[in-house]
Design an enzyme around this catalytic site. Structure first.
Site, PDB file in Angstrom:
ATOM      1  N   HIS A 101     -12.082  -6.432  34.792  1.00 63.61           N
ATOM      2  CA  HIS A 101     -13.411  -6.783  34.271  1.00 63.61           C
ATOM      3  C   HIS A 101     -13.704  -8.267  34.470  1.00 63.61           C
ATOM      4  O   HIS A 101     -14.803  -8.658  34.886  1.00 63.61           O
ATOM      5  CB  HIS A 101     -13.491  -6.457  32.780  1.00 63.61           C
ATOM      6  CG  HIS A 101     -13.452  -4.999  32.452  1.00 63.61           C
ATOM      7  ND1 HIS A 101     -14.287  -4.072  33.035  1.00 63.61           N
ATOM      8  CD2 HIS A 101     -12.679  -4.300  31.568  1.00 63.61           C
ATOM      9  CE1 HIS A 101     -14.040  -2.875  32.538  1.00 63.61           C
ATOM     10  NE2 HIS A 101     -13.059  -2.983  31.664  1.00 63.61           N
ATOM     11  N   HIS A 141      -6.111  -4.060  33.523  1.00 67.36           N
ATOM     12  CA  HIS A 141      -7.416  -3.402  33.354  1.00 67.36           C
ATOM     13  C   HIS A 141      -8.478  -4.428  32.954  1.00 67.36           C
ATOM     14  O   HIS A 141      -9.567  -4.489  33.546  1.00 67.36           O
ATOM     15  CB  HIS A 141      -7.287  -2.312  32.289  1.00 67.36           C
ATOM     16  CG  HIS A 141      -8.566  -1.613  31.952  1.00 67.36           C
ATOM     17  ND1 HIS A 141      -8.862  -0.350  32.401  1.00 67.36           N
ATOM     18  CD2 HIS A 141      -9.632  -1.997  31.192  1.00 67.36           C
ATOM     19  CE1 HIS A 141     -10.052   0.014  31.952  1.00 67.36           C
ATOM     20  NE2 HIS A 141     -10.529  -0.976  31.206  1.00 67.36           N
ATOM     21  N   GLU A 142      -8.155  -5.232  31.952  1.00 66.34           N
ATOM     22  CA  GLU A 142      -9.121  -6.229  31.474  1.00 66.34           C
ATOM     23  C   GLU A 142      -9.352  -7.336  32.498  1.00 66.34           C
ATOM     24  O   GLU A 142     -10.466  -7.849  32.625  1.00 66.34           O
ATOM     25  CB  GLU A 142      -8.642  -6.821  30.144  1.00 66.34           C
ATOM     26  CG  GLU A 142      -8.602  -5.831  28.999  1.00 66.34           C
ATOM     27  CD  GLU A 142      -9.954  -5.201  28.731  1.00 66.34           C
ATOM     28  OE1 GLU A 142     -10.984  -5.894  28.880  1.00 66.34           O
ATOM     29  OE2 GLU A 142      -9.984  -4.006  28.374  1.00 66.34           O
TER      30      GLU A 142
END
Length: 372
Positions: free
Chosen positions: A77, A73-74
């Site tokens: 980003h 998920h990170e």
């Protein structure tokens, strides 16, 4: 060495991805232990007769897969930020999830939205992949349980992060939308901060409802929700404070803050350069006409005390592209540049490239704090 040390503070360095250090905070182990403690009994409920050791192993695997899902998920980003030219300092995994430390604020609403949406998009993709895998398996086994739970966890991560309040991804998407509609990032931040407070209130309300209704998981729900609400409120307040610090002070122009500029030969005695400056910014110029740098008053005073006739160039702070500001540059861009650059003074030039003044970091900070 100092930069490498600072980027590793707060966790164990696992590896680097595209030059970004990935850290594991000590609190991650606490969160994983809690997950194992509550997940292991679930294995026996779903698959009765499972050996205790197997239940613990599956629970530990779930904690690891959850950590890898948060990492993915990170990284979503981070990849989006890097593609848009936004440097990332580091990525940290901790008790309640992960954090990508992007070093520069997105300059456009679309960039803000893309970076914010990339993480939940990865989580949704993982939920679909594991969900399809679970659908294709025979229900009831421990492996099936692990796959289905990982799918559900990714879906929960995506949905929670899309809640419309800062510091969550959904709050950043809200900020991007308001920013695009109004042209003011600060307005978007205020709306998204209000959303963050609303999310925190909803979490606490849900926790209290569980306690009053006598839910089986009431105390676990209460602890997790209250802790999460506290983190959300703290993050929202931090975002609001950060927005105030990056907003150019109202009623103040760049001309009000800059010091007059004086050009002196780089070989001038440092003591003479100090006395001549008289509260002005000093550009030291070599004999060939190339600027050697800006006189660093603190370094110059130390050098003058030890060797007053030493060349002033020895106490110069180099002039780099990132320390040069245009006189007509938008205020918010100036604030962002000053915040993201390791320098205490900046050379301001006019449209023809001629020195127009020197902006000191402390003067800008004082003006912003006065206006807050």
């Amino acid at each position: 060495m100092a930069a490498r040390t600072s980027e590793r503070e707060g966790g164990l360095l696992l590896f680097r991805v595209a030059g970004i250090p990935v850290l594991l905070a000590p609190s991650w182990w606490i969160g994983s232990a809690i997950i194992v403690a509550f997940y292991a009994p679930l294995v026996d409920d779903i698959a009765p007769g499972t050996p205790a050791g197997t239940g613990l192993l599956v629970a530990a695997l779930f904690a690891v897969f959850l950590g890898l899902s948060v990492l993915a998920h990170e990284l979503g980003h981070c990849v989006a930020a890097l593609r848009l030219g936004l440097p990332v300092r580091r990525l940290r995994l901790y008790l309640l999830g992960g954090l990508s430390e992007i070093m520069r604020t997105p300059g456009r609403p679309s960039h803000e939205g893309l970076v914010a949406g990339a993480g939940p998009a990865v989580s949704v993709a993982l939920a679909v992949v594991f969900g399809v895998g679970g659908f294709a398996m025979t229900p009831g086994g421990v492996l099936w349980l692990l796959v289905v739970q990982v799918a559900g966890a990714n879906l929960v991560v995506a949905i929670f992060n899309l809640l419309p309040g800062l510091p969550l991804d959904g709050g950043r998407i809200v900020r991007a939308g308001v920013w695009a509609a109004t042209g003011e990032r600060a307005a978007g931040t205020r709306v998204a901060v209000f959303g963050g407070f609303a999310v925190a209130v909803a979490l606490v309300a849900w926790a209290l409802y569980g306690v009053t209704a006598g839910a089986e998981d009431r105390w676990l729900r209460f602890g997790v929700c209250v802790l999460t609400a506290w983190v959300v409120v703290a993050g929202a307040r931090s975002e609001l404070a950060s927005e105030r610090r990056r907003t150019w002070p109202v009623g103040v122009t760049l001309e009000d803050l800059i010091l007059p500029v004086l050009q002196l030969p780089a070989e001038s005695p440092v003591a003479d350069a100090l006395s001549t400056s008289a509260g002005r910014g000093v550009v030291l110029v070599r004999a060939d006409g190339v600027a050697a740098g800006l006189l660093d008053a603190v370094a110059a005073e130390k050098l003058a005390a030890a060797s007053p006739f030493a060349p002033a160039e020895q106490a110069a702070e180099p002039i780099r592209p990132e320390t040069v500001l245009l006189a007509d540059e938008p205020g918010e861009e100036i604030v962002e540049r000053v915040r993201g650059t390791a320098a205490w003074q900046f050379l301001v030039v006019d449209l023809e490239g001629r020195p127009a003044g020197v902006l000191r970091r402390e003067d800008l900070r004082a003006a912003i704090e006065k206006g807050v």
